[in-house]
Design a protein around this motif. Structure first.
Motif, PDB file in Angstrom:
ATOM      1  N   GLN A   1      -6.770  -0.634  -3.192  1.00 49.46           N
ATOM      2  CA  GLN A   1      -5.454   0.157  -3.416  1.00 49.46           C
ATOM      3  C   GLN A   1      -4.395  -0.725  -3.703  1.00 49.46           C
ATOM      4  O   GLN A   1      -4.239  -1.734  -3.389  1.00 49.46           O
ATOM      5  N   GLY A   2      -3.367  -0.013  -3.988  1.00 53.01           N
ATOM      6  CA  GLY A   2      -1.859  -0.839  -3.806  1.00 53.01           C
ATOM      7  C   GLY A   2      -1.570  -1.578  -4.863  1.00 53.01           C
ATOM      8  O   GLY A   2      -2.597  -1.923  -5.784  1.00 53.01           O
TER       9      GLY A   2
ATOM     10  N   MET B   1      -6.514  -4.795   0.751  1.00 52.87           N
ATOM     11  CA  MET B   1      -6.111  -3.401   0.529  1.00 52.87           C
ATOM     12  C   MET B   1      -7.454  -2.615  -0.131  1.00 52.87           C
ATOM     13  O   MET B   1      -6.928  -1.446  -0.400  1.00 52.87           O
TER      14      MET B   1
ATOM     15  N   THR C   1       0.826  -1.056   0.113  1.00 52.00           N
ATOM     16  CA  THR C   1       0.238  -0.241   0.143  1.00 52.00           C
ATOM     17  C   THR C   1       0.865   1.043  -0.038  1.00 52.00           C
ATOM     18  O   THR C   1       2.232   1.213   0.477  1.00 52.00           O
TER      19      THR C   1
ATOM     20  N   LYS D   1       3.516  -4.232   6.624  1.00 52.26           N
ATOM     21  CA  LYS D   1       2.815  -5.301   6.132  1.00 52.26           C
ATOM     22  C   LYS D   1       2.323  -6.419   6.702  1.00 52.26           C
ATOM     23  O   LYS D   1       1.135  -6.665   6.645  1.00 52.26           O
TER      24      LYS D   1
END
Lengths: 695, 695
Positions: free
Chosen positions: A570-571, A567, A534, A540
């Protein structure tokens, strides 16, 4: 700098006839000093202590190159202006009330420094006690003139950020006959002249064999290291404020930013400096290294102990465990010689217990025969003589007894106890012949250790610490990845590391489960790791974004889905080779306010938290520096191949550390690099996770 | 023992008028001693040093209860016979040439001991320097009579296995005014009277506040510990020969088996003894603990530092890191008081830098105000005063200044440097008022640490170390398993441990693959472990006899076949629960020649080899002892729950250690127990592998 030590004319601003004031003490000391042309300045007097007194600096008719200033802070700036006008080169400001006293004082100090640099006047101090030079008999200090009764010349010079060490401490050392001194420079807040310049001066000073420093901060870290690295004289540093609470106290004392203790220790070790922990221990290290500034080639620190006390022999031996000194094993030839004086029932061995021989033959004969034996012995590098002064027929003429040993390059050390008055005489006489004398066994052994450890220090280096060498990163990568502030994610960070030839895991950012499967089967092999990256995310594992032991295409697919969900769309998703390692390390770079980019290597995993075994070096590190850095890890054993694992490839590890340092040197916008873990698999370290923070 | 210290009549066998001989020195010392009825014995003289000399012990007309013997070894036995006949209770043999001189001397010493025990004469020595009693003015030693010039009474008594410590060292301590002494007992080879008896005597001696011991061996380990455990006075021990080479040297010096250093340290800690490492450090620990034998309830070792040197304050603070002393945080009230003497720009904080206040108000006022502040401060337990003697208007009347602090139960410590002569006067005067004075900062801090650590020692215990308690093993198990010499295999060893309520893995010896499968599926659950146990075999893993991660009946079958083959049809096959643990420990019992059965606990796995973190306690251990033993592991952090693992159940661990100790106490035929690994799973330790060696 010579005008500070050897001035042609000295003005004392703040001279006073009041014997309770420092301005009077300085004047009396100047008058007693072996120096001429002293000019007291004070508009209220025409004469002080028999010398003509001047209204101002401008009124002094003769050449003056040094001014000593001891007046309230608020009057100082005007005086410095006067110094500039008068062409005075150096000023020692001994008054306090500057940066150590709070914001207002800080402001004055800052402005004064700027002004002085502009007009070319050098300022020493403020908040200091100036100079004591016992060899050339000069005391430019407000210390009481009783100092003169105790002045004992020697070959150790000190640079100290504590008035006590240029006054009370000297009186203690000298009046007890423990150590004479050459030049002692009290530098206080070091607004302009600092430890670097004085160290450089003392390194070329013919009267100085060793320099000891007590510092509360090291303001020009890199320059200091450069000087130490190329120094051919031993340097001993005691750094005050290495603990958290000590650092806090240092701020109040000399307005010093104490810095990170582990980084300072690493930097000092890298530069071949001997680090001290206490005042008297520093004194003893200095005087020992002055006696033995370099050990003969091939010296292994094998020590013969000549004692009149079996117990002291045993305890000396106990102290040598795990140090750079070790009790020597006597050759048969030495034993034969000792048999001449030993009673029949006693088998000669080291420690050499001479008491029965002393009873039978007298001390001089017993010690003399033993010294003859160990002098000839090729397996002995040093001789540790235990002496007693004040009776028991144990009186030894050390100078006479040890002449041959010293001629043959054996270092001689002496532990002494005794009746006060006689012990002092023995000590002064013995030290005059070049043999250091100690009151405590451990201190003696500790100092021997320092001599032999110093013999193994890295060779002198004449290099600038800001030498950038060949840039490791191509411009495009720099532009793309590390030219904007923020946190580089794992993959970007490893792209940068890989470009610097640091081994990283095979991995790819993937956009679909299919791409992930293809990567896992075609380029990697099961099991693989999948991670969710992310933006700006550093933790993480804690966020559930690391999936280990993925063993089949199905599991790849599931992991992709799970990570995508976790996530929230995202990411990025990363598929990565899973490394089974033998050992986890951590490596990285931090920016230190005093030393700039510093490389760190430490034990990782659980070890990191339990052992706290991490060491620092100042970048750039050449291959030798990097190897030496690794060699400073406390738990070396782990790197030497453990339970069937191969020994870590130290050259490969050193290359990684050099590259990390170079990367940080080339790119000052890098605030931090964290390679965690740096896993060792089949002897080779490889970066398994990493992050880079860009300013 | 009182006849040794306070004899009613003393015969000196070996008296001589020759001033170069020890027999003359002893006589002169006896004459100077505050004791009456001295009877020199030597058939060659009628009078020596003005006293009537007797042909033999039998010729002395008056009562004699102590004989001092200083004659060649070969004549000693006859004299001891004479002592027995004469009804003499105690003999101090100061001659050497006994066990320390080789086999022949050992034989003489052994026979003499046996004889003396038979006839009831107590022997002190040989190879020793007898007694120095500075309080009662008695010197029963061949030390030169110059000793008398230096005799300084004090409240520390010593028991030493080194002549130097009862002669040269005392002269050093006393002539420098550092420490006076009460009784110093030099015990040499301690053939009969040993440290135990003398320690017991000194613990009841009104003139003794602290006992320091320098020992090269502890011959009656358990008795020594019993005495130390119930002692209400602080005891400090310096053990010589803890290193391998030191141990070798100790054998030659006082014929001492130095023993295992780690076991000795463990035993001393268990008994609440303060362990020293060097002679002068021992001296300083002793005199400090004499000043502060016990700390007030609830004391936390919070120290206020009153200094005239900012640098010394900082370095003191640095030294306190990780010790039982910590720089105190000043209350607002204390700060308010300090503001009265501090310049406006200076914010009061600890370390309390008094230099500006001294300049402004004088030392007595500055220190006095600061002492007033810290005396009232409930968050301060100790006061560390930095003093300078010999100028700078820093002269302090410590007795006067600190009276209130001492009344209020604050421990006061003083660091002193200064001009030699004045420093000595200050030191003697200050110490006379009960405040210990130190020349080195670290030593001062180290001694404070000892005071506060000693305050946390285990409570005194009055118990016999051979108390066996309730037998843990049933007779049948004892008969079956540990009544024959040899190595018990893993399963038998664990059967014994389980009978002592030590948790072990679920497991069964099986005879067929079917039985193995049944066991694995019915009583255990996959994965399981299978092991081949060969008679006397200790290294199963190396021999390929351990199969882990067995996950199915097929694999069980295969493992059974493989193990049967590997053992060539010999031995037994074990099916065992596979434990997934968070941490590996090792535990066990060893037989120490000095202390008997000792329990060990250490970090296991890779940690064992890297960290070498194992500690020993002398069995039996009660629950508190066992907890304290665990608490001495250096890397405590690992036990406190790591990376999500639960903290180790220390009570459960302590129970295991107590049981191991009890098992070994009950069954002296057990030579060694090795539980490796002792795995911690879900906070609970469980024995996963074990062996027991029976004598």
């Amino acid at each position: 700098m010579d005008y500070f030590f050897n001035p042609q004319g000295i003005a004392l601003v703040g001279a006073t006839p009041n014997p309770l004031k420092g301005g009077n003490a300085i004047l009396k000391n100047l008058i007693k000093s072996a120096t001429e042309n002293i000019y007291p300045v004070n508009p209220r007097y025409q004469e002080i202590e028999g010398l003509a007194c001047y209204e101002s600096l401008a009124h002094i008719p003769d050449p003056v190159d040094l001014a000593i200033v001891f007046i309230p802070v608020k009057m100082v700036p005007k005086i410095i202006e006067g110094c500039a006008k008068r062409g005075i080169k150096g000023v020692i400001i001994e008054s306090s009330g500057f940066a150590e006293s709070g914001e207002k004082g800080q402001q004055v100090q800052k402005e004064l420094t700027t002004f002085a640099r502009k007009v070319g006047v050098r300022l020493w101090g403020p908040n200091c006690m100036g100079l004591v030079d016992a060899v050339n008999k000069r005391v430019f200090s407000f210390i009481s003139i009783e100092m003169w009764d105790n002045l004992m010349p020697g070959d150790v010079s000190l640079i100290v950020q504590s008035g006590m060490l240029s006054g009370a401490f000297l009186i203690d050392c000298m009046s007890h006959g423990i150590m004479g001194i050459s030049k002692v420079c009290s530098i206080g807040n070091k607004m302009d002249v600092d430890e670097c310049e004085l160290l450089e001066y003392l390194l070329t000073d013919a009267d100085t064999k060793v320099i000891g420093l007590y510092l509360e901060s090291i303001t020009q870290g890199r320059r200091f290291l450069e000087i130490c690295q190329r120094a051919t004289k031993p340097i001993v540093v005691l750094k005050g404020g290495k603990s958290a609470m000590g650092a806090q106290a240092a701020m109040g004392h000399t307005a010093s930013m104490a810095g990170n203790g582990a980084i300072i220790s690493g930097a000092l070790a890298q530069a071949g400096v001997v680090e001290a922990t206490g005042f008297k221990q520093m004194r003893d290290l200095c005087r020992t290294l002055a006696a033995y500034p370099s050990t003969p080639q091939g010296s292994k620190g094998r020590v013969a102990i000549l004692t009149y006390s079996g117990g002291a022999g045993i305890v000396s031996t106990d102290f040598m465990e795990n140090l750079n000194v070790t009790p020597a094993t006597l050759t048969d030839h030495s034993k034969e010689t000792l048999k001449e004086i030993f009673p029949e029932w006693m088998a000669p061995s080291n420690p050499i217990d001479l008491w029965p021989a002393v009873e039978q033959h007298g001390a001089q004969k017993a010690y003399g025969t033993a010294l003859e034996a160990v002098c000839q012995d090729p397996d002995i590098d040093a001789i540790f003589i235990h002496a007693f002064a004040g009776g028991f027929n144990l009186n030894l003429d050390m100078e006479f007894l040890t002449r041959k040993a010293r001629e043959m390059g054996k270092s001689v050390f002496c532990w002494l106890i005794g009746k006060e008055s006689e012990a002092k005489i023995f000590q002064i006489k013995t030290q005059a012949s070049g043999i250091p004398v100690y009151g405590e066994l451990f201190r003696a052994v500790e100092c021997m250790d320092a001599v032999f450890a110093h013999g193994k220090r890295p060779p002198c280096k004449n290099r600038a610490m800001d030498n950038k060498g060949e840039m490791l990163l191509h411009d495009d990568l720099e532009t793309k990845l590390i030219s904007h502030p923020g946190v580089l994610d794992e993959h970007d960070a490893k792209t940068v590391l890989a470009a610097c030839h640091i081994p990283v895991t095979l991995e790819k950012v993937v956009n679909s489960p299919e791409a992930a499967c293809k990567e896992a089967t075609a380029h990697l092999s099961f099991p693989v790791v999948m991670k969710g990256l992310t933006p700006g995310g550093l933790h993480k594992t804690e966020a559930g974004l690391v999936k280990l032991n993925i063993d089949s295409p199905d599991q790849v697919e599931k992991a992709f889905t799970d990570l995508t969900q976790a996530m929230d769309g995202q990411g990025k998703i990363l598929v990565q080779q899973q490394i089974k390692g033998d050992l986890e390390l951590i490596a990285g770079v931090v920016q230190d306010p005093q030393f700039g980019p510093c490389v760190m290597i430490g034990l990782g995993g659980v070890m990191a938290e339990v052992l706290d075994d991490a060491v620092f070096g100042v970048a750039p590190l050449d291959h030798g520096d990097a190897l030496a850095l690794v060699g400073r890890l406390k738990h070396q054993k782990l790197l030497n191949g453990f339970r069937g694992a191969a020994a870590v490839d130290r050259d490969a590890l050193a290359d990684i550390l050099s590259a990390l340092g170079q990367l940080a040197m080339d790119n000052p916008q890098i605030k931090e690099i964290d390679v965690n873990p740096l896993v060792v698999a089949n002897a080779k370290p490889i970066a398994v996770d990493a992050s880079i923070i860009v300013l």
